[in-house]
Motif scaffolding. Structure first.
Motif, mmCIF file in Angstrom:
data_model
loop_
_atom_site.group_PDB
_atom_site.id
_atom_site.type_symbol
_atom_site.label_atom_id
_atom_site.label_comp_id
_atom_site.label_asym_id
_atom_site.label_seq_id
_atom_site.Cartn_x
_atom_site.Cartn_y
_atom_site.Cartn_z
ATOM 1 N N PRO B 88 0.867 -1.446 -0.081
ATOM 2 C CA PRO B 88 -0.179 -0.492 -0.062
ATOM 3 C C PRO B 88 0.551 1.490 0.473
ATOM 4 O O PRO B 88 0.017 2.382 -0.571
ATOM 5 C CB PRO B 88 -0.971 0.065 1.170
ATOM 6 C CG PRO B 88 -1.113 -1.495 1.553
ATOM 7 C CD PRO B 88 0.120 -2.044 0.650
ATOM 8 N N SER B 89 1.975 1.323 0.797
ATOM 9 C CA SER B 89 2.693 2.150 1.123
ATOM 10 C C SER B 89 4.310 2.242 1.153
ATOM 11 O O SER B 89 4.507 1.076 1.628
ATOM 12 C CB SER B 89 2.026 3.575 1.952
ATOM 13 O OG SER B 89 1.287 4.013 1.714
ATOM 14 N N TYR B 90 5.242 2.455 0.120
ATOM 15 C CA TYR B 90 6.583 2.335 0.323
ATOM 16 C C TYR B 90 7.109 3.388 1.354
ATOM 17 O O TYR B 90 7.080 4.975 1.002
ATOM 18 C CB TYR B 90 6.991 2.335 -1.007
ATOM 19 C CG TYR B 90 6.068 0.903 -1.889
ATOM 20 C CD1 TYR B 90 7.168 -0.124 -1.727
ATOM 21 C CD2 TYR B 90 4.983 1.567 -2.325
ATOM 22 C CE1 TYR B 90 6.401 -0.796 -2.686
ATOM 23 C CE2 TYR B 90 4.928 0.455 -3.407
ATOM 24 C CZ TYR B 90 5.732 -0.690 -2.903
ATOM 25 O OH TYR B 90 4.965 -1.978 -4.584
ATOM 26 N N HIS B 91 8.250 3.150 1.633
ATOM 27 C CA HIS B 91 9.057 4.266 2.092
ATOM 28 C C HIS B 91 10.883 4.060 1.480
ATOM 29 O O HIS B 91 10.920 2.718 1.305
ATOM 30 C CB HIS B 91 9.259 3.824 3.406
ATOM 31 C CG HIS B 91 8.410 5.198 4.747
ATOM 32 N ND1 HIS B 91 9.286 4.116 6.325
ATOM 33 C CD2 HIS B 91 7.515 5.158 4.230
ATOM 34 C CE1 HIS B 91 7.918 5.574 6.543
ATOM 35 N NE2 HIS B 91 6.944 6.008 5.822
ATOM 36 N N VAL B 92 11.200 5.057 0.594
ATOM 37 C CA VAL B 92 12.794 5.484 0.421
ATOM 38 C C VAL B 92 13.547 5.418 0.396
ATOM 39 O O VAL B 92 13.810 6.969 1.059
ATOM 40 C CB VAL B 92 12.593 5.845 -1.241
ATOM 41 C CG1 VAL B 92 13.617 5.636 -2.166
ATOM 42 C CG2 VAL B 92 10.768 5.289 -2.370
ATOM 43 N N PHE B 93 15.151 4.987 0.408
ATOM 44 C CA PHE B 93 15.684 5.154 1.750
ATOM 45 C C PHE B 93 16.728 5.591 0.627
ATOM 46 O O PHE B 93 17.020 5.224 -0.069
ATOM 47 C CB PHE B 93 16.361 4.247 2.390
ATOM 48 C CG PHE B 93 15.459 4.115 3.593
ATOM 49 C CD1 PHE B 93 13.760 3.043 3.338
ATOM 50 C CD2 PHE B 93 15.187 5.068 4.727
ATOM 51 C CE1 PHE B 93 13.270 3.342 4.325
ATOM 52 C CE2 PHE B 93 14.272 4.595 5.650
ATOM 53 C CZ PHE B 93 13.351 3.676 5.689
ATOM 54 N N ARG B 94 17.256 6.525 0.778
ATOM 55 C CA ARG B 94 18.969 7.015 -0.104
ATOM 56 C C ARG B 94 19.805 7.079 0.902
ATOM 57 O O ARG B 94 19.917 8.391 1.747
ATOM 58 C CB ARG B 94 18.595 7.970 -1.275
ATOM 59 C CG ARG B 94 17.624 7.732 -2.226
ATOM 60 C CD ARG B 94 17.821 8.632 -3.334
ATOM 61 N NE ARG B 94 16.763 8.547 -4.466
ATOM 62 C CZ ARG B 94 16.661 7.327 -5.670
ATOM 63 N NH1 ARG B 94 17.714 6.754 -5.726
ATOM 64 N NH2 ARG B 94 15.600 6.985 -6.732
ATOM 65 N N GLY B 95 21.181 6.262 0.502
ATOM 66 C CA GLY B 95 22.156 6.621 1.302
ATOM 67 C C GLY B 95 22.187 6.389 3.379
ATOM 68 O O GLY B 95 22.375 7.226 4.244
ATOM 69 N N GLY B 96 20.992 5.625 3.230
ATOM 70 C CA GLY B 96 19.936 5.365 5.081
ATOM 71 C C GLY B 96 19.402 6.219 4.851
ATOM 72 O O GLY B 96 18.622 6.121 5.976
ATOM 73 N N GLU B 97 18.971 8.149 4.458
ATOM 74 C CA GLU B 97 17.876 8.626 5.264
ATOM 75 C C GLU B 97 16.682 8.416 3.855
ATOM 76 O O GLU B 97 16.899 7.587 2.943
ATOM 77 C CB GLU B 97 18.394 10.588 4.444
ATOM 78 C CG GLU B 97 19.483 10.460 5.159
ATOM 79 C CD GLU B 97 19.474 10.774 6.808
ATOM 80 O OE1 GLU B 97 18.435 11.272 6.983
ATOM 81 O OE2 GLU B 97 20.034 10.135 7.392
ATOM 82 N N ARG B 98 15.490 8.411 4.397
ATOM 83 C CA ARG B 98 13.968 8.713 4.106
ATOM 84 C C ARG B 98 13.780 9.829 3.211
ATOM 85 O O ARG B 98 14.068 11.094 3.509
ATOM 86 C CB ARG B 98 13.513 7.804 5.218
ATOM 87 C CG ARG B 98 12.076 7.537 4.378
ATOM 88 C CD ARG B 98 10.980 7.020 5.216
ATOM 89 N NE ARG B 98 9.958 7.942 5.842
ATOM 90 C CZ ARG B 98 9.314 8.512 6.931
ATOM 91 N NH1 ARG B 98 9.721 7.819 8.075
ATOM 92 N NH2 ARG B 98 8.424 9.442 7.539
ATOM 93 N N VAL B 99 13.932 9.295 2.049
ATOM 94 C CA VAL B 99 13.485 10.830 1.312
ATOM 95 C C VAL B 99 11.840 11.028 0.456
ATOM 96 O O VAL B 99 11.454 11.723 -0.155
ATOM 97 C CB VAL B 99 14.544 10.949 0.215
ATOM 98 C CG1 VAL B 99 16.162 10.714 0.341
ATOM 99 C CG2 VAL B 99 14.359 9.141 -0.660
ATOM 100 N N ALA B 100 11.584 9.613 0.713
ATOM 101 C CA ALA B 100 10.484 9.688 -0.218
ATOM 102 C C ALA B 100 9.567 8.615 1.022
ATOM 103 O O ALA B 100 9.126 7.000 1.122
ATOM 104 C CB ALA B 100 9.987 9.137 -1.754
ATOM 105 N N GLU B 101 7.738 9.038 0.749
ATOM 106 C CA GLU B 101 6.731 7.715 1.000
ATOM 107 C C GLU B 101 5.441 8.037 -0.537
ATOM 108 O O GLU B 101 5.326 8.911 -1.326
ATOM 109 C CB GLU B 101 5.887 8.858 1.906
ATOM 110 C CG GLU B 101 4.778 6.962 2.826
ATOM 111 C CD GLU B 101 4.100 8.471 3.734
ATOM 112 O OE1 GLU B 101 4.667 8.120 4.415
ATOM 113 O OE2 GLU B 101 3.132 7.903 2.937
ATOM 114 N N VAL B 102 5.950 6.852 -0.815
ATOM 115 C CA VAL B 102 4.651 6.412 -1.990
ATOM 116 C C VAL B 102 4.298 5.497 -2.277
ATOM 117 O O VAL B 102 4.682 4.497 -1.495
ATOM 118 C CB VAL B 102 6.141 6.839 -3.431
ATOM 119 C CG1 VAL B 102 7.039 7.853 -3.783
ATOM 120 C CG2 VAL B 102 6.710 4.723 -3.272
ATOM 121 N N ALA B 103 3.228 5.296 -3.035
ATOM 122 C CA ALA B 103 2.102 4.597 -3.134
ATOM 123 C C ALA B 103 2.132 2.849 -4.757
ATOM 124 O O ALA B 103 2.104 2.301 -4.863
ATOM 125 C CB ALA B 103 0.494 4.834 -3.284
#
Lengths: 264, 264
Positions: B88-103
């Motif tokens: 339903p919802s994803y968290h996207v991490f770049r370099g260990g930091e959360r950068v986005a919440e997407v569907a």
């Protein structure tokens, strides 16, 4: 599995011969590894239905393994067993009072007696050792501490009793593993019934057990309590049948069955 | 059994259609009774072997259910699942930091990504309710309280983390039943890892969880702690891969498999 069974049974035959001949009258805790041992209660036929119901209502202290037909001294489903000779030591009760300790009940056996066999904790003690979770009393080479609680077993006819418990101390991490493992032995008292504060069970001094020996509770450990097979002996004393016979505590019936046959 | 399975799968198909279309982006805790849900972690191929080893070394916080081949977005062994759209919802991490919440992660999916699915506690929460052992946070309709402990997971390559735990309060008698029941869900965090004094886990204030909501601990109850699926998310943040994707906590992958298929 068959091979394990066969070699265990060969060992048991030798043990049984000694017991049957009256040459072995002692504790049975380590004499038959892997083999199911049982608590024994023998009551008159007129008390048997109520005692059966008492066991059924209290499966944790009284986990039934076998009930013989009235007057039948043989327990075929448990092996080549004659209950009149095959327990190392017996306690004889009359009117609820213990009147004798004997190595054979052939002379007092009658057609009116009914034999009940209940599982005992020896089966899970072995499994605990094998899992690196050895009970403190086994480490110390003494008897398990036992306590009379303020918790009542479910009564049936003349049979009633406080629940008697055994205690083994563990850290919480190890207690979780011990709960998981003993839960697989429902016919041997199964999982604990309580852990933690002894006050809640009405136990005033954990260092003064009512029976057995006191064991050390180390820093970081909590007492863990299991229902105990002494409970039905209390119920028999309370019911005061004209005659009753039990095994002497620790001197169990050694069967021809494997403990693992009763595991889940 | 087949009938139960079939009716559950029919319900799941409707749920998946909503999730896949991006119309359902919320918590999944009660939307598919009886169905296995999973924690999701997606890491680059160059991190996958270490992450796999991290899971294998820490099966209680990271109980692996499935690992996809590199670049493969389908998880056939768990059903009709496309990992790019079916959470339903994803968290996207770049370099260990959360950068986005997407569907949906169709636009950032590459052949270089490897998907890991781990069991979650929703499976045993259902079983606890059915056994009359409902968790306090479920009774209260809030999130389970979670705490970062001072206990370290076993590290693997760049992956390391404190073990994160969930907490459910029970009386000792009920805790024993809960330990027995949750032990039957080894692919869903299984039995607790600790109970009793929170200090021993380095938890300073049990009323102030690090994540989730605080729940009441009633008189006579003790806190019982389970390893938590947030642990691998901590490990991913620590490892700082150029990209990683997880489910948003509580918004799990709903599979086509029954929870009971993973029970022991």
């Amino acid at each position: 599995m068959l091979e394990i069974r066969d070699s265990a049974i060969v060992r048991v035959s030798a043990v049984r011969e000694e017991i049957r001949a009256g040459r072995f009258v002692g504790q049975t805790s380590t004499i038959a590894p892997g083999i199911l041992q049982g608590n024994v209660a023998i009551v008159p036929k007129s008390y048997a239905d109520d005692f059966k119901r008492f066991c059924d209502l209290n499966p944790k202290p009284c986990p039934l393994i076998a009930v013989a037909a009235p007057g039948d001294p043989y327990l075929r489903e448990l092996g080549d067993i004659d209950i009149r000779t095959d327990v190392p030591s017996y306690h004889v009760f009359r009117g609820g009072e213990r009147v004798a300790e004997v190595a054979d009940i052939g002379d007092i056996w009658t057609e009116d007696l009914v034999t009940f066999i209940m599982g005992c904790s020896f089966s899970f003690e072995e499994a605990l050792c094998q899992a690196g979770l050895t009970s403190r009393h086994v480490e110390m080479g003494c008897n398990v501490p036992m306590y009379v609680t303020n918790s009542q077993a479910n009564p049936a006819g003349p049979f009633s009793s406080e629940i008697v418990v055994t205690m083994r101390p563990y850290t919480p991490e190890r207690a979780i593993e011990v709960i998981k493992l003993t839960a697989r032995f429902p016919r041997n008292h199964g999982a604990p019934i309580y852990f933690g504060n002894p006050d809640k069970l009405g136990i005033r001094d954990i260092n003064k057990p009512d029976f057995g020996d006191s064991v050390e509770i180390k820093e970081g450990e909590i007492p863990v309590f299991w229902a105990c097979g002494v409970t039905p002996q209390f119920a028999i004393a309370r019911a005061k049948p004209p005659i009753a016979i039990t095994h002497k505590p620790g001197c169990m019936l050694v069967t021809d069955r494997l403990s693992r046959e009763f595991m889940i």
